[in-house]
Design a protein around this motif. Sequence first.
Motif, PDB file in Angstrom:
ATOM      1  N   ARG A  68       0.951  -1.224  -0.078  1.00 43.45           N
ATOM      2  CA  ARG A  68       0.024  -0.132   0.078  1.00 43.45           C
ATOM      3  C   ARG A  68       0.741   1.235  -0.092  1.00 43.45           C
ATOM      4  NH1 ARG A  68      -1.175   4.706   0.477  1.00 43.45           N
ATOM      5  NH2 ARG A  68      -2.967   5.267   1.470  1.00 43.45           N
ATOM      6  N   PHE A  69       1.928   1.210   0.762  1.00 43.20           N
ATOM      7  CA  PHE A  69       2.713   2.496   0.875  1.00 43.20           C
ATOM      8  C   PHE A  69       3.785   2.386  -0.239  1.00 43.20           C
ATOM      9  CE2 PHE A  69       0.372   3.057   4.616  1.00 43.20           C
ATOM     10  CZ  PHE A  69       0.083   4.619   4.532  1.00 43.20           C
ATOM     11  N   GLY A  70       4.102   1.202  -0.910  1.00 44.14           N
ATOM     12  CA  GLY A  70       5.244   1.328  -1.774  1.00 44.14           C
ATOM     13  C   GLY A  70       6.569   1.066  -1.038  1.00 44.14           C
ATOM     14  N   CYS A  71       6.448   0.156  -0.002  1.00 44.70           N
ATOM     15  CA  CYS A  71       7.750  -0.056   0.641  1.00 44.70           C
ATOM     16  C   CYS A  71       8.395  -0.976   0.024  1.00 44.70           C
ATOM     17  CB  CYS A  71       7.414  -0.498   2.116  1.00 44.70           C
ATOM     18  SG  CYS A  71       6.625   0.911   3.125  1.00 44.70           S
ATOM     19  N   LEU A  72       7.378  -2.262  -0.663  1.00 46.50           N
ATOM     20  CA  LEU A  72       7.869  -3.185  -1.427  1.00 46.50           C
ATOM     21  C   LEU A  72       7.488  -2.862  -2.973  1.00 46.50           C
ATOM     22  CD1 LEU A  72       6.816  -6.402   0.438  1.00 46.50           C
ATOM     23  CD2 LEU A  72       9.242  -5.606  -0.169  1.00 46.50           C
ATOM     24  N   SER A  73       8.195  -3.325  -3.948  1.00 47.08           N
ATOM     25  CA  SER A  73       7.770  -3.151  -5.350  1.00 47.08           C
ATOM     26  C   SER A  73       7.152  -4.305  -5.677  1.00 47.08           C
ATOM     27  CB  SER A  73       9.087  -3.107  -6.204  1.00 47.08           C
ATOM     28  OG  SER A  73       8.782  -3.494  -7.339  1.00 47.08           O
ATOM     29  N   PRO A  74       5.739  -3.995  -6.091  1.00 47.13           N
ATOM     30  CA  PRO A  74       4.833  -5.306  -6.618  1.00 47.13           C
ATOM     31  C   PRO A  74       5.612  -5.953  -7.845  1.00 47.13           C
ATOM     32  CG  PRO A  74       3.789  -3.242  -7.188  1.00 47.13           C
ATOM     33  CD  PRO A  74       4.841  -2.763  -6.448  1.00 47.13           C
ATOM     34  N   LEU A  75       6.135  -5.217  -8.571  1.00 49.83           N
ATOM     35  CA  LEU A  75       6.772  -6.234  -9.741  1.00 49.83           C
ATOM     36  C   LEU A  75       7.864  -6.905  -9.051  1.00 49.83           C
ATOM     37  CD1 LEU A  75       7.734  -6.258 -12.485  1.00 49.83           C
ATOM     38  CD2 LEU A  75       9.012  -4.572 -12.335  1.00 49.83           C
ATOM     39  N   GLU A  76       8.739  -6.576  -8.257  1.00 46.56           N
ATOM     40  CA  GLU A  76       9.906  -7.179  -7.782  1.00 46.56           C
ATOM     41  C   GLU A  76       9.001  -8.299  -6.834  1.00 46.56           C
ATOM     42  OE1 GLU A  76      13.901  -7.017  -4.732  1.00 46.56           O
ATOM     43  OE2 GLU A  76      12.391  -5.250  -5.113  1.00 46.56           O
ATOM     44  N   LEU A  77       8.140  -8.024  -6.181  1.00 42.10           N
ATOM     45  CA  LEU A  77       7.608  -9.028  -5.314  1.00 42.10           C
ATOM     46  C   LEU A  77       6.963 -10.390  -6.240  1.00 42.10           C
ATOM     47  CD1 LEU A  77       6.810 -10.291  -2.553  1.00 42.10           C
ATOM     48  CD2 LEU A  77       4.512  -8.907  -2.704  1.00 42.10           C
ATOM     49  N   ALA A  78       6.365  -9.921  -7.452  1.00 43.23           N
ATOM     50  CA  ALA A  78       5.924 -10.875  -8.472  1.00 43.23           C
ATOM     51  C   ALA A  78       6.811 -11.840  -9.014  1.00 43.23           C
ATOM     52  CB  ALA A  78       5.009 -10.070  -9.529  1.00 43.23           C
ATOM     53  N   GLU A  79       7.922 -11.047  -9.303  1.00 43.66           N
ATOM     54  CA  GLU A  79       9.039 -11.808  -9.970  1.00 43.66           C
ATOM     55  C   GLU A  79       9.741 -12.851  -8.901  1.00 43.66           C
ATOM     56  OE1 GLU A  79      10.609 -11.072 -13.321  1.00 43.66           O
ATOM     57  OE2 GLU A  79       8.672 -10.575 -13.361  1.00 43.66           O
ATOM     58  N   ARG A  80       9.840 -12.503  -7.720  1.00 45.24           N
ATOM     59  CA  ARG A  80      10.589 -13.181  -6.582  1.00 45.24           C
ATOM     60  C   ARG A  80       9.527 -14.337  -6.251  1.00 45.24           C
ATOM     61  NH1 ARG A  80      12.779 -10.403  -1.800  1.00 45.24           N
ATOM     62  NH2 ARG A  80      13.790 -12.241  -1.301  1.00 45.24           N
ATOM     63  N   ALA A  81       8.181 -14.059  -6.454  1.00 43.35           N
ATOM     64  CA  ALA A  81       7.072 -15.163  -6.120  1.00 43.35           C
ATOM     65  C   ALA A  81       6.617 -16.113  -7.389  1.00 43.35           C
ATOM     66  CB  ALA A  81       5.991 -14.490  -5.338  1.00 43.35           C
ATOM     67  N   ALA A  82       7.165 -16.035  -8.429  1.00 43.78           N
ATOM     68  CA  ALA A  82       6.719 -16.528  -9.322  1.00 43.78           C
ATOM     69  C   ALA A  82       6.500 -18.026  -9.400  1.00 43.78           C
ATOM     70  CB  ALA A  82       7.856 -16.413 -10.661  1.00 43.78           C
ATOM     71  N   ARG A  83       7.098 -18.613  -8.634  1.00 43.32           N
ATOM     72  CA  ARG A  83       6.700 -20.191  -8.420  1.00 43.32           C
ATOM     73  C   ARG A  83       5.368 -20.494  -7.932  1.00 43.32           C
ATOM     74  NH1 ARG A  83      10.324 -19.147  -4.065  1.00 43.32           N
ATOM     75  NH2 ARG A  83       9.515 -20.077  -2.085  1.00 43.32           N
ATOM     76  N   ALA A  84       4.867 -19.451  -7.380  1.00 39.61           N
ATOM     77  CA  ALA A  84       3.452 -19.736  -6.530  1.00 39.61           C
ATOM     78  C   ALA A  84       2.428 -18.962  -7.184  1.00 39.61           C
ATOM     79  CB  ALA A  84       3.649 -19.305  -5.021  1.00 39.61           C
ATOM     80  N   GLU A  85       1.987 -19.601  -8.040  1.00 40.33           N
ATOM     81  CA  GLU A  85       0.643 -18.939  -8.931  1.00 40.33           C
ATOM     82  C   GLU A  85      -0.569 -18.472  -8.230  1.00 40.33           C
ATOM     83  OE1 GLU A  85      -2.535 -20.435 -12.008  1.00 40.33           O
ATOM     84  OE2 GLU A  85      -0.631 -20.705 -12.761  1.00 40.33           O
ATOM     85  N   ASP A  86      -0.904 -19.019  -7.097  1.00 43.07           N
ATOM     86  CA  ASP A  86      -1.856 -18.517  -6.314  1.00 43.07           C
ATOM     87  C   ASP A  86      -1.611 -17.004  -5.564  1.00 43.07           C
ATOM     88  OD1 ASP A  86      -2.353 -21.483  -6.275  1.00 43.07           O
ATOM     89  OD2 ASP A  86      -4.189 -20.905  -5.494  1.00 43.07           O
TER      90      ASP A  86
END
Length: 419
Positions: free
Chosen positions: A226-244
């Motif tokens: 919500r406050f952009g402390c994490l990049s949603p793009l970076e998180l999506a890349e790092r979590a790519a193995r978990a589709e859910d």
Amino acid sequence: MTETAIVLFTRDLRVHDHPALAAACARARTVVPLFVLDPAVPAGRRTGFLLECLADLRRSLRSLGGDLVVRRGDTVAETARLARETGATTVCASADVSALARRREDRLAAERIELLLFPGVTVVPPGALLPSGGGDHYRVFTPYWRAWTRHPRRPVEPPPAALRLPDELDPGPLPDPGRAASPFPGGESAARRRADAWLRDGLDGYAAGHDDLAGDRTSRLSPYLRFGCLSPLELAERAARAEDFVRQLCWRDFHHQVAYAFPDLNRRDYRPRGRTWRRDDDALQAWREGLTGLPIVDAGLRQLLAEGWMHNRARLITAAYLVRTLGIDWRAGARHFFEHLLDGDVADNSGNWQWVAGTGNDSRPNRAFNPLRQAARFDPSGDYVRRYVPELAGLPASAIHEPWRLPTPPPGYPSPLAS
């Protein structure tokens, strides 16, 4: 290369994967990171969390040789004033979707200074995906998900190697957060620690456990997104193995592209159904306080008041009870959530409430949603209810979800909203 550029931070409070910050560093000799404490954008319960985020951002920028300049007042007026003070000719900022953010962008663009907008608030920019059949946004999630998974992504930006402020610039004081210890300490440093731990230890069990209310196996990263402390793009890349889990990030993008196309998402029905809502102030207040008499509903609402956060499954249950069982307007519930949630965000909050109310993007607007069945399925032992409704702690699992009644709180029992 220009002499000075301003980076206007809003809800992108990080140095990792920040395209606007990276662009300013690439094009200017001196860079002025700016955050404006604007009374027109009240943070409410999120104030302490926000101030912790800003303090952490200031530490990060100082470690790079720069600083966070903090001003108070109207964001546009303060940005223009700082540009005149420093001789900045460019303002770099992350593009956003809310009506307030877009008015701010329009006003900045009208100033005598170059405004450059960059991605960073979502994984895929809100206007980047358009339906093949026409229209300015996707109205249904599943085709959006398919397009979203195929869309090429920009590279994740590293943090800048170094920053330099203009000489003799006063960064300004930052208020003390004045916040007690919280399960959600604010800031990018805390966000990255939590993300690292959860990606290592929790991600692989997300699909099986994310609806378990008592198990609490969700990431709890939403306030940081919500406050952009994490990049949603970076998180999506790092979590790519978990589709859910990645699918949940896609839902977040989906609501943002809806809000971008329909800025009144928090005020008007996205798909009007002609429904007449009930007016029942007593029932609404009992719902707000977690005193409805339905244990699973009361547990969720008390978690919200205690923590500034609520399990996603509990959000669905409590919202459905308000609009489908009590027949009360979804806007009243959305306002309560937005007031208390650390992750309160116009696009996600309003989009999810409209989905539950059947006025939003749900392709089955009249779906049944029974809170007692939800309780039996997702809190079968009753441990979630016992955690947040201590009055029922002694009940066995066979009785824990039975409706209870407190017409008025017992003597000495404080209202959860009293503080």
